[in-house]
Design a protein around this motif. Structure first.
Motif, mmCIF file in Angstrom:
data_model
loop_
_atom_site.group_PDB
_atom_site.id
_atom_site.type_symbol
_atom_site.label_atom_id
_atom_site.label_comp_id
_atom_site.label_asym_id
_atom_site.label_seq_id
_atom_site.Cartn_x
_atom_site.Cartn_y
_atom_site.Cartn_z
ATOM 1 N N GLU A 252 0.817 -1.212 0.000
ATOM 2 C CA GLU A 252 0.000 0.000 0.000
ATOM 3 C C GLU A 252 0.856 1.269 0.000
ATOM 4 N N ASP A 253 1.995 1.199 0.685
ATOM 5 C CA ASP A 253 2.822 2.405 0.809
ATOM 6 C C ASP A 253 3.975 2.467 -0.183
ATOM 7 N N GLY A 254 4.038 1.546 -1.145
ATOM 8 C CA GLY A 254 5.092 1.654 -2.138
ATOM 9 C C GLY A 254 5.547 0.341 -2.750
ATOM 10 N N ILE A 255 6.655 0.438 -3.515
ATOM 11 C CA ILE A 255 7.265 -0.709 -4.202
ATOM 12 C C ILE A 255 8.518 -1.106 -3.432
ATOM 13 N N TYR A 256 8.641 -2.391 -3.135
ATOM 14 C CA TYR A 256 9.761 -2.887 -2.337
ATOM 15 C C TYR A 256 10.580 -3.897 -3.127
ATOM 16 N N ILE A 257 11.870 -3.946 -2.800
ATOM 17 C CA ILE A 257 12.773 -4.910 -3.423
ATOM 18 C C ILE A 257 13.381 -5.783 -2.337
ATOM 19 N N ASN A 258 13.566 -7.051 -2.675
ATOM 20 C CA ASN A 258 14.146 -8.003 -1.723
ATOM 21 C C ASN A 258 15.669 -7.945 -1.824
ATOM 22 N N ALA A 259 16.307 -7.293 -0.849
ATOM 23 C CA ALA A 259 17.766 -7.149 -0.845
ATOM 24 C C ALA A 259 18.380 -8.100 0.171
ATOM 25 N N GLU A 260 19.690 -8.043 0.337
ATOM 26 C CA GLU A 260 20.388 -8.894 1.307
ATOM 27 C C GLU A 260 19.966 -8.577 2.743
ATOM 28 N N ASN A 261 19.519 -7.355 2.970
ATOM 29 C CA ASN A 261 19.084 -6.937 4.310
ATOM 30 C C ASN A 261 17.566 -6.900 4.432
ATOM 31 N N GLY A 262 16.858 -7.680 3.584
ATOM 32 C CA GLY A 262 15.406 -7.767 3.662
ATOM 33 C C GLY A 262 14.701 -6.864 2.664
ATOM 34 N N LEU A 263 13.394 -6.657 2.869
ATOM 35 C CA LEU A 263 12.615 -5.812 1.966
ATOM 36 C C LEU A 263 12.946 -4.342 2.191
ATOM 37 N N VAL A 264 13.267 -3.653 1.103
ATOM 38 C CA VAL A 264 13.620 -2.232 1.174
ATOM 39 C C VAL A 264 12.751 -1.477 0.176
ATOM 40 N N LYS A 265 12.206 -0.339 0.617
ATOM 41 C CA LYS A 265 11.343 0.449 -0.263
ATOM 42 C C LYS A 265 12.168 1.058 -1.394
ATOM 43 N N LEU A 266 11.616 0.935 -2.594
ATOM 44 C CA LEU A 266 12.329 1.377 -3.785
ATOM 45 C C LEU A 266 11.676 2.604 -4.417
ATOM 46 N N ASP A 267 10.332 2.621 -4.459
ATOM 47 C CA ASP A 267 9.597 3.684 -5.133
ATOM 48 C C ASP A 267 8.186 3.782 -4.567
ATOM 49 N N GLU A 268 7.514 4.862 -4.964
ATOM 50 C CA GLU A 268 6.100 4.983 -4.652
ATOM 51 C C GLU A 268 5.296 4.110 -5.620
ATOM 52 N N LYS A 269 4.125 3.685 -5.170
ATOM 53 C CA LYS A 269 3.288 2.794 -5.974
ATOM 54 C C LYS A 269 2.860 3.440 -7.293
ATOM 55 N N SER A 270 2.845 4.757 -7.333
ATOM 56 C CA SER A 270 2.425 5.484 -8.532
ATOM 57 C C SER A 270 3.362 5.254 -9.724
ATOM 58 N N ALA A 271 4.541 4.701 -9.473
ATOM 59 C CA ALA A 271 5.486 4.418 -10.561
ATOM 60 C C ALA A 271 5.006 3.266 -11.440
ATOM 61 N N LEU A 272 4.028 2.493 -10.972
ATOM 62 C CA LEU A 272 3.500 1.358 -11.725
ATOM 63 C C LEU A 272 2.240 1.755 -12.472
ATOM 64 N N GLU A 273 2.114 1.256 -13.688
ATOM 65 C CA GLU A 273 0.935 1.564 -14.501
ATOM 66 C C GLU A 273 -0.313 0.908 -13.934
ATOM 67 N N ASN A 274 -0.166 -0.337 -13.461
ATOM 68 C CA ASN A 274 -1.294 -1.064 -12.874
ATOM 69 C C ASN A 274 -0.802 -1.814 -11.630
ATOM 70 N N PRO A 275 -0.878 -1.195 -10.454
ATOM 71 C CA PRO A 275 -0.303 -1.774 -9.231
ATOM 72 C C PRO A 275 -0.915 -3.104 -8.794
ATOM 73 N N THR A 276 -2.053 -3.495 -9.382
ATOM 74 C CA THR A 276 -2.676 -4.766 -8.999
ATOM 75 C C THR A 276 -1.973 -5.961 -9.639
ATOM 76 N N LYS A 277 -1.108 -5.709 -10.640
ATOM 77 C CA LYS A 277 -0.400 -6.791 -11.333
ATOM 78 C C LYS A 277 1.007 -6.977 -10.768
ATOM 79 N N ALA A 278 1.609 -8.132 -11.054
ATOM 80 C CA ALA A 278 2.977 -8.417 -10.616
ATOM 81 C C ALA A 278 3.964 -7.729 -11.557
#
Length: 357
Positions: A252-278
């Motif tokens: 809900e609060d953004g886009i996350y990436i799985n790094a060596e230190n766990g999930l880290v926020k990468l961007d806001e969700k608005s960067a995706l054209e359709n956030p409901t898809k993978a």
């Protein structure tokens, strides 16, 4: 110079459709590159242009001349289309001298004296006038390629087709030939259609590129900057150059990436054209840099020095990614060592829908 136009051209081998309703315009005096995977139809397209095979639909123009029209039943034969062709294997006659090879296309067009003059001018343009009396067996691969280009020039100064012309050359010779092709084109103003699977050479040489997919469609048409920096879709991004794709997690609060230190926020969700898809994060090896302050942590698995660049494979969560560091950056900031934890900053990134396995 000659403008080339394809309008709604289609061609099939039996039941297999190679090209369907393809349209493309090549401007006067430009080098147009046509690249794509093996079997995409790029060589078929050139054979259609030259008249070696006949389209099922559409029309083809060279300059103001319609050389093919399916509805009007126009089909000018290859020898009257005035196209110079350079093939991958050079196709120079082994029993003829360099000069005789270049004169060959002129035999039925003019007298011997004029033919000799035209052929020598073409040899001078490719810097081969000193080899006029040599046989092809006495020449290097690069020199034979120049002879093939000279022969194409006497066939037509308006339009030349280069079909994989530097594939058989070593790296140094390839660079020299690319430079020479560009210099010849600048001097004469010839329109060139360049067919290749060599993306790097095509980006270096061509004014514009038409990228074809496996179904024979042109997926993007543009200059080198457009193709590399503004890819139209995932296919273009993945086909041109080296690419990395990493799964991202949308919350809900953004886009996350799985790094060596766990999930880290990468961007806001608005960067995706359709956030409901993978989605997946997409970036090229030089689109990410080492940054100690970055919260995104990875671990260097391998480090390889390649001269002008250093190549790394980095463990990022459950995924290995490829990074490249220029020699200048290595001199400025030093290089990472195998086993070292590094912070990663993405200076350019794209998001594409995840493809089904």
């Amino acid at each position: 110079m000659a403008k080339v136009q394809f309008y709604n051209v289609s061609f099939s081998y039996g039941d297999k459709k190679i090209i369907q309703n393809l349209s493309l315009e090549v401007n006067d005096g430009e080098i147009m590159g046509v690249i794509g995977p093996s079997g995409c139809g790029k060589t078929t397209l050139i054979r259609l242009l030259c008249g070696f095979i006949k389209p099922e639909t559409g029309s083809i123009f060279i300059g103001e001349t319609c050389v093919f029209d399916a509805k009007k039943r126009i089909n000018i034969p290859p020898e009257r289309r005035n196209i110079g062709v350079v093939f991958q294997d050079y196709a120079v006659w082994p029993h003829l001298t360099v000069l005789e090879n270049v004169k060959y296309p002129l035999k039925k067009r003019m007298d011997k004296k004029h033919m000799q003059e035209i052929a020598m001018i073409a040899l001078k343009q490719v810097q081969m006038e000193g080899y006029a009396n040599h046989l092809p067996s006495q020449l290097s691969g690069g020199q034979q390629q120049r002879v093939a280009i000279a022969r194409a020039l006497v066939s037509s100064k308006e339009l030349i087709v280069l079909d994989e012309p530097i594939t058989n050359l070593d790296l140094k010779l390839r660079q020299e030939m690319l430079k020479e092709i560009r210099e010849i084109q600048k001097t004469i103003g010839t329109t060139i259609v360049y067919i290749s699977h060599d993306q790097e050479a095509s980006l270096e040489l061509c004014d514009r590129l038409a990228i074809m997919d496996q179904q024979g469609n042109i997926r993007q048409l543009g200059n080198d900057y457009d193709i590399v920096m503004k890819p139209k879709d995932r296919y273009i991004f993945e086909f041109v150059g080296i690419s990395n794709f990493v799964d991202v997690v949308t919350k809900e609060d953004g886009i996350y990436i799985n790094a060596e230190n766990g999930l880290v926020k990468l961007d806001e969700k608005s960067a995706l054209e359709n956030p409901t898809k993978a989605y997946q994060l997409a970036f090229r090896p030089m689109d990410a840099v080492f940054d100690k302050e970055s919260p995104i942590k990875g671990k260097v698995v391998t480090e390889t020095f390649l001269g002008n660049i250093t190549n790394y494979f980095i463990q990022l969560g459950d995924k290995q990614i490829r990074l490249q560091q220029s020699a200048l950056d290595v001199m400025k900031y030093g290089k990472a060592k195998e086993g070292q934890e590094v912070g990663l900053k993405f200076v350019r990134k794209f998001y594409y829908e995840k493809e089904e396995a």
